[in-house]
Design a protein around this motif. Structure first.
Motif, PDB file in Angstrom:
ATOM      1  N   UNK A 137       0.823  -1.207   0.000  1.00  0.00           N
ATOM      2  CA  UNK A 137       0.000   0.000   0.000  1.00  0.00           C
ATOM      3  C   UNK A 137       0.862   1.264   0.000  1.00  0.00           C
ATOM      4  N   UNK A 138       2.013   1.214   0.671  1.00  0.00           N
ATOM      5  CA  UNK A 138       2.931   2.365   0.667  1.00  0.00           C
ATOM      6  C   UNK A 138       3.476   2.606  -0.733  1.00  0.00           C
ATOM      7  N   UNK A 139       3.928   1.548  -1.400  1.00  0.00           N
ATOM      8  CA  UNK A 139       4.446   1.708  -2.754  1.00  0.00           C
ATOM      9  C   UNK A 139       3.331   2.140  -3.707  1.00  0.00           C
ATOM     10  N   UNK A 146       3.394   9.679  -7.904  1.00  0.00           N
ATOM     11  CA  UNK A 146       4.476   9.949  -8.851  1.00  0.00           C
ATOM     12  C   UNK A 146       3.961   9.943 -10.287  1.00  0.00           C
ATOM     13  N   UNK A 147       3.047   9.027 -10.600  1.00  0.00           N
ATOM     14  CA  UNK A 147       2.497   8.954 -11.962  1.00  0.00           C
ATOM     15  C   UNK A 147       1.684  10.200 -12.273  1.00  0.00           C
ATOM     16  N   UNK A 242       2.953   1.112 -14.648  1.00  0.00           N
ATOM     17  CA  UNK A 242       2.548  -0.270 -14.389  1.00  0.00           C
ATOM     18  C   UNK A 242       2.665  -0.623 -12.911  1.00  0.00           C
ATOM     19  N   UNK A 243       3.580   0.021 -12.196  1.00  0.00           N
ATOM     20  CA  UNK A 243       3.760  -0.284 -10.777  1.00  0.00           C
ATOM     21  C   UNK A 243       2.532   0.067  -9.953  1.00  0.00           C
ATOM     22  N   UNK A 244       1.796   1.085 -10.368  1.00  0.00           N
ATOM     23  CA  UNK A 244       0.562   1.455  -9.663  1.00  0.00           C
ATOM     24  C   UNK A 244      -0.415   0.282  -9.681  1.00  0.00           C
ATOM     25  N   UNK A 267      -4.829  -6.441 -16.210  1.00  0.00           N
ATOM     26  CA  UNK A 267      -4.562  -5.094 -16.733  1.00  0.00           C
ATOM     27  C   UNK A 267      -3.091  -4.739 -16.527  1.00  0.00           C
ATOM     28  N   UNK A 268      -2.553  -5.074 -15.351  1.00  0.00           N
ATOM     29  CA  UNK A 268      -1.139  -4.812 -15.077  1.00  0.00           C
ATOM     30  C   UNK A 268      -0.241  -5.519 -16.083  1.00  0.00           C
TER      31      UNK A 268
END
Length: 375
Positions: A137-139, A146-147, A242-244, A267-268
């Motif tokens: 959840x932090x990332x 950031x995105x 993609x990290x989101x 989707x990722x």
């Protein structure tokens, strides 16, 4: 000696194209250029990120986990056994069969009982679901911010749509305030990941994660000093997108929202393949490999920067392989919980089932979010 090393390290020919020197990048004529001294703040900011993360995980992530229904599975305790405990801590957490037989004689236990003790003891040391949820959840929160910040900083820039414009006037390209904060915060975050990596949940791709974080920091630092800032912003936004999706899929996986997790993972996977294996090599790397030669002859920094991008591309291919393994198991059944994480071992098994890298795997899982912990 230090002065000599510094002179060689900052030799113009290593960092800048031919016939350009550092004096050409001094602030003048309304232009502001990046300085290596600007990067010093990333280390204290990384520490600040760790403090913010600590507060976030307890004030926001923990209540969110409770709301989603994240629950720690019950873990069987082990009977205190000094002989087995000493062996577990000082020798091996996965004893060989010959060692198991020797330990069973010392402790007056059967080999099966010794195996069960070590299996339960390993499970006690494994990180809980709540810890994994907090990290994810932090990332997720950072990559989402950031995105959004990256899009705000780039949407009105001509080089975002036409990469040939990336090199017009290089290296005399003034640094924008949005680029400054985008870089500083992103680099501070990756420093914080490096500082905390030994305390975070350890994955099977632990070494690859370290290589990725170091390659990213080196790449961003070099692009900052050599004024490759425009390219650096593209590299960051391509990675964050993609990290989101991945981190959100992890959160729902830990909460056992399987349908939501599976949908996000699909989707990722699509976004990852498009951004990391299509846009990154055929748009970003092509932009840094081909177009600069229209403006200046190749130099060391040109080769070094592209080499670091290729290192990241190789890591993308490695992770794409893991993703495709998960997709294959999702489509054809026999899906394990996670290609990268240490799953708890089945208490009913008399011996360990080993995954491809020797780590235990669970064979009764069904959630595609089990990929759950790719970077």
């Amino acid at each position: 000696m230090i002065e000599t090393i510094s002179e060689w390290f900052w030799w113009d020919r290593l960092w800048l194209p031919y016939n350009l020197t550092w004096s050409d990048l001094e602030d003048k004529e309304g232009r502001v250029y990046a300085r290596v001294s600007h990067l010093y703040i990333t280390v204290p900011l990384a520490v600040a990120f760790l403090v913010v993360r600590y507060l976030f995980e307890r004030v926001i992530a923990t209540p969110w986990a409770a709301w989603l229904g994240v629950k720690e599975p019950a873990r069987l305790k082990v009977a205190h056994n000094p002989v087995l405990e000493v062996y577990f801590n000082s020798h091996s957490k996965n004893p060989r069969q010959a060692d198991i037989e020797g330990l069973s004689k010392k402790c007056s236990l059967t080999a099966r009982q010794v195996e069960r003790w070590f299996r339960r003891r390993r499970n006690l040391d494994r990180p809980g679901v709540l810890k994994k949820f907090r990290e994810a959840s932090w990332r997720f929160a950072f990559y989402l911010c950031a995105s959004i910040g990256g899009l705000v900083a780039l949407y009105d820039k001509e080089w975002f749509y036409d990469t040939r414009q990336m090199w017009v006037g290089y290296p005399k390209q003034s640094m924008l305030e949005s680029q400054y904060w985008y870089y500083i915060l992103e680099m501070s975050f990756y420093w914080s990941l490096l500082f905390s990596i030994t305390c975070d949940v350890k994955r099977k791709d632990f070494k690859e994660q370290i290589i990725h974080h170091l390659a990213t920091l080196i790449l961003l630092s070099f692009s900052w000093c050599a004024n490759y800032i425009r390219v650096g912003t593209l590299v960051m936004i391509v990675h964050d997108t993609s990290d989101v999706l991945l981190e959100s899929a992890k959160c729902f996986n830990y909460a056992k929202w399987e349908k939501t997790c599976n949908s996000l993972f699909v989707v990722f996977a699509i976004v990852f393949m498009i951004t990391r294996l299509i846009i990154f090599p055929f748009w970003v790397i092509h932009c840094t490999w081909v177009y600069p030669l229209d403006h200046y002859p190749p130099f060391f920094g040109y080769y070094f920067f592209n080499a670091m991008l290729v290192v990241l591309l190789l890591l993308h291919i490695f992770w794409a392989y893991l993703i495709l393994r998960m997709v294959k198991k999702f489509l054809f059944g026999n899906l394990t919980k996670d290609e990268r994480s240490d799953n708890e071992e089945d208490e009913g098994e008399s011996s360990l089932t080993e995954d491809y890298d020797g780590q235990p795997k669970v064979t009764n899982g069904s959630s595609v979010g089990g990929f759950a912990n790719h970077h």
